[in-house]
Scaffold this motif. Structure first.
Motif, PDB file in Angstrom:
ATOM      1  N   SER A  70       1.463  -1.060   0.341  1.00  0.00           N
ATOM      2  CA  SER A  70      -0.126   0.189  -0.012  1.00  0.00           C
ATOM      3  C   SER A  70       0.708   1.625  -0.031  1.00  0.00           C
ATOM      4  CB  SER A  70      -0.990   0.036   1.441  1.00  0.00           C
ATOM      5  OG  SER A  70      -1.817   0.738   1.116  1.00  0.00           O
ATOM      6  N   PHE A  71       0.149   2.116  -0.749  1.00  0.00           N
ATOM      7  CA  PHE A  71       0.698   3.436  -0.402  1.00  0.00           C
ATOM      8  C   PHE A  71       0.246   5.145  -1.230  1.00  0.00           C
ATOM      9  CE2 PHE A  71       2.784   7.139  -3.137  1.00  0.00           C
ATOM     10  CZ  PHE A  71       4.382   7.307  -2.665  1.00  0.00           C
ATOM     11  N   ALA A  72       0.003   5.766  -0.228  1.00  0.00           N
ATOM     12  CA  ALA A  72      -0.865   6.442   0.692  1.00  0.00           C
ATOM     13  C   ALA A  72      -0.518   7.742   0.588  1.00  0.00           C
ATOM     14  CB  ALA A  72      -1.980   5.921   1.111  1.00  0.00           C
ATOM     15  N   ALA A  73      -0.367   8.981  -0.047  1.00  0.00           N
ATOM     16  CA  ALA A  73      -0.434  10.546   0.108  1.00  0.00           C
ATOM     17  C   ALA A  73      -1.322  11.143   0.430  1.00  0.00           C
ATOM     18  CB  ALA A  73      -0.089  10.861  -0.838  1.00  0.00           C
ATOM     19  N   ASP A  74      -0.794  11.961   2.376  1.00  0.00           N
ATOM     20  CA  ASP A  74      -1.862  12.717   2.973  1.00  0.00           C
ATOM     21  C   ASP A  74      -1.478  14.404   2.588  1.00  0.00           C
ATOM     22  OD1 ASP A  74      -3.756  14.047   4.822  1.00  0.00           O
ATOM     23  OD2 ASP A  74      -3.533  12.340   6.108  1.00  0.00           O
ATOM     24  N   ASN A  75      -1.895  14.738   2.203  1.00  0.00           N
ATOM     25  CA  ASN A  75      -1.032  15.976   1.426  1.00  0.00           C
ATOM     26  C   ASN A  75      -1.611  17.594   2.705  1.00  0.00           C
ATOM     27  OD1 ASN A  75      -0.271  15.402  -1.430  1.00  0.00           O
ATOM     28  ND2 ASN A  75      -2.697  15.115  -2.104  1.00  0.00           N
ATOM     29  N   GLU A  76      -3.090  16.878   2.895  1.00  0.00           N
ATOM     30  CA  GLU A  76      -3.304  17.952   4.059  1.00  0.00           C
ATOM     31  C   GLU A  76      -2.281  17.632   5.034  1.00  0.00           C
ATOM     32  OE1 GLU A  76      -6.965  18.098   7.403  1.00  0.00           O
ATOM     33  OE2 GLU A  76      -6.841  17.019   5.827  1.00  0.00           O
ATOM     34  N   VAL A  85       6.637  -5.442   2.133  1.00  0.00           N
ATOM     35  CA  VAL A  85       7.006  -6.862   3.256  1.00  0.00           C
ATOM     36  C   VAL A  85       8.458  -6.684   2.282  1.00  0.00           C
ATOM     37  CG1 VAL A  85       7.341  -9.509   3.076  1.00  0.00           C
ATOM     38  CG2 VAL A  85       4.684  -7.867   3.355  1.00  0.00           C
ATOM     39  N   PHE A  86       9.037  -7.155   3.480  1.00  0.00           N
ATOM     40  CA  PHE A  86      10.497  -7.388   2.943  1.00  0.00           C
ATOM     41  C   PHE A  86      11.245  -8.441   3.918  1.00  0.00           C
ATOM     42  CE2 PHE A  86      15.295  -6.994   3.820  1.00  0.00           C
ATOM     43  CZ  PHE A  86      15.763  -6.404   3.300  1.00  0.00           C
ATOM     44  N   SER A  87      11.989  -8.924   2.511  1.00  0.00           N
ATOM     45  CA  SER A  87      11.853 -10.465   2.150  1.00  0.00           C
ATOM     46  C   SER A  87      13.448 -10.533   2.241  1.00  0.00           C
ATOM     47  CB  SER A  87      11.365 -11.229   1.049  1.00  0.00           C
ATOM     48  OG  SER A  87       9.915 -11.044   1.088  1.00  0.00           O
ATOM     49  N   ALA A  88      14.277 -11.159   2.549  1.00  0.00           N
ATOM     50  CA  ALA A  88      15.748 -12.021   3.046  1.00  0.00           C
ATOM     51  C   ALA A  88      16.053 -12.753   4.083  1.00  0.00           C
ATOM     52  CB  ALA A  88      16.340  -9.830   3.652  1.00  0.00           C
TER      53      ALA A  88
END
Length: 139
Positions: A70-76, A85-88
């Motif tokens: 998920s990627f979300a911008a909150d301009n206010e 999720v980081f996999s390694a």
């Protein structure tokens, strides 16, 4: 000037692929701060330190990769949140123990706060203990 979301995406990719502060600095204020309630990061208070910590982690975890959920911008509020999720696997030199060969798939969130088009603070939300156990670094 790039948008807040473009800057966040570029910073996120540079940081998560171990480019270090050399590359990440272009997206941040020079005095950008960092916080996390995660044991491995208790002494990390500047975003520069965190970018270098991630660079080091990708030596220890050379197959490290991420998947953005998920990627979300909150301009206010001038912030961007990225859930990934980081996999390694611990196959590289370094780390708290010799290479374990064990793998983690660990959820985390970056909350990047902006000022003047650059990141001024980032909070990492991460259950570090879970990842450390999966990698064989903690009991």
């Amino acid at each position: 000037m790039p948008s807040m979301t473009d800057t966040a995406k570029a910073f996120f990719d540079a940081c998560e692929t171990g480019k270090g502060w050399e590359v990440c600095r272009a997206y941040c204020r020079p005095d950008a701060t960092f916080s996390a309630q995660a044991e491995p990061l208790t002494d990390v208070h500047m975003l520069q330190q965190y970018a270098e910590w991630m660079r080091g982690m990708l030596i220890v975890l050379p197959d490290g990769s991420y998947h953005v959920k998920s990627f979300a911008a909150d301009n206010e509020r001038n912030n961007v949140c990225v859930y990934a999720v980081f996999s390694a696997s611990h196959t590289g030199p370094g780390g708290p123990v010799p290479p374990t060969g064990r793998k983690t798939d660990t959820d985390y969130v970056y909350v990047m706060e902006f000022d003047g088009g650059k990141i001024r603070h980032m909070t990492k939300i991460w259950h570090a203990g879970w990842a450390m156990r999966e990698l064989g670094w903690a009991g």
